[in-house]
Design a protein around this motif. Structure first.
Motif, short mmCIF file in Angstrom:
data_model
loop_
_atom_site.label_atom_id
_atom_site.label_comp_id
_atom_site.label_asym_id
_atom_site.label_seq_id
_atom_site.Cartn_x
_atom_site.Cartn_y
_atom_site.Cartn_z
N ASP A 22 72.25 93.63 43.99
CA ASP A 22 73.49 92.91 43.69
C ASP A 22 73.95 92.12 44.91
O ASP A 22 74.37 90.96 44.80
N ALA A 63 71.57 89.13 45.42
CA ALA A 63 71.86 88.06 44.46
C ALA A 63 73.13 87.31 44.83
O ALA A 63 73.19 86.08 44.75
N ARG A 96 73.43 83.37 45.66
CA ARG A 96 74.33 82.53 44.87
C ARG A 96 75.29 81.75 45.77
O ARG A 96 75.61 80.58 45.52
N GLU A 142 64.07 89.34 38.67
CA GLU A 142 65.47 89.73 38.53
C GLU A 142 66.41 88.73 39.19
O GLU A 142 67.44 88.36 38.62
N GLU A 155 66.62 85.54 37.16
CA GLU A 155 67.41 85.72 35.95
C GLU A 155 68.90 85.75 36.28
O GLU A 155 69.71 85.12 35.59
N ARG A 156 69.27 86.43 37.34
CA ARG A 156 70.69 86.52 37.71
C ARG A 156 71.26 85.16 38.11
O ARG A 156 72.43 84.88 37.85
#
Length: 281
Positions: A58, A61, A65, A93, A96-97
């Motif tokens: 998390d 990601a 971002r 993953e 996709e995120r």
């Protein structure tokens, strides 16, 4: 005749995406403008672990971002590699995120632990908001970490993708050079890199963890064809960094408008982000 084998789009579906479809929204394709803006980044993600060595996808990601980049080159990416990353497919993953396309280029691809299981893989990856129209996992000289008595030999893990940015094809390469103090393997890897990139035309962008600082003699040949997008700041270690070993480098068909190193401890490296302008055809 070139012996290079490029993977075209139909085959890319099988190796880069979840559920048999490329990840992310389709990109708009139109006639190329005279100049095209593109934000790129490179980030060694330390297999999803931060400076605290805690696996936290998390956090990884969120860090990616925050870069708001169109194309990101990743190093130290696990795919079902081991317990340190919970046997997960980090490349898939993260794509996709973030709603991005992905191409993963393994350096190591080992036999499954059991029949029908996934191959444990470790390597580099490219995330892109633009559709990946072709991809290739090139071999460069490596000194394997999986062999107790390694000798320098060709091995995969130099990833190349072609993305079409507003109608203009752009070659993006992602690499992770040898970490050892002896520069001999990096010397060979730089020569391999130059040979591979020389076969392509148009805008070219090299993203990677070079494991050497800008003035290192083994990197000097790269700067004959490429411009180092120098952020003027170190990238390693992420907490109180003291040296710059992570790079965005571009060919003459791309101009650097801005470059920076965001503060983050989501990995043991910091990212490098560059705003580019591609010269139209």
């Amino acid at each position: 005749m070139s012996l290079r084998r490029r993977i075209r789009l139909p085959h890319l579906l099988l190796i880069t995406a979840l559920s048999g479809a490329l990840l992310g929204p389709p990109a708009a394709v139109g006639a190329p403008s005279r100049t095209v803006p593109l934000r790129v980044a490179t980030y060694n993600i330390h297999a999803g672990a931060g400076m605290d060595n805690a696996f936290d996808p998390d956090r990884t990601a969120a860090g990616l971002r925050a870069l708001q980049a169109d194309v990101i080159g990743l190093q130290e990416v696990d795919r079902h590699w081991g317990a340190r990353s919970q046997w997960r497919d980090l490349a898939g993953e993260l794509a996709e995120r973030l709603g991005m396309y992905v191409y993963f280029a393994p350096i190591y691809s080992l036999d499954p632990a059991g029949p029908g299981g996934p191959r444990p893989e470790f390597g580099v990856a490219v995330l892109s908001r633009y559709r990946i129209v072709s991809a290739e996992n090139h071999e460069i000289t490596r000194l394997s970490t999986q062999d107790p008595n390694p000798s320098p030999a060709p091995a995969p893990g130099f990833g190349e993708v072609v993305v079409r940015v507003k109608g203009q094809p752009v070659h993006v390469y992602v690499t992770h050079l040898d970490y050892r103090p002896d520069p001999a393997v990096r010397v060979a890897q730089v020569a391999d890199t130059r040979r591979i990139m020389a076969e392509d035309r148009g805008p070219k962008i090299l993203l990677g963890d070079f494991n050497a600082e800008p003035g290192a003699p083994e990197l000097a040949p790269l700067w004959k064809e490429l411009t180092d997008a120098d952020p003027g700041a170190p990238t390693f270690p992420a907490q109180d960094p003291v040296k710059r070993i992570d790079y965005v480098a571009v060919s003459k068909a791309a101009q650097v408008r801005g470059v920076w190193v965001p503060e983050s401890v989501a990995s043991d490296h910091r990212a490098v982000v560059a705003d580019l302008v591609l010269r139209g055809r």
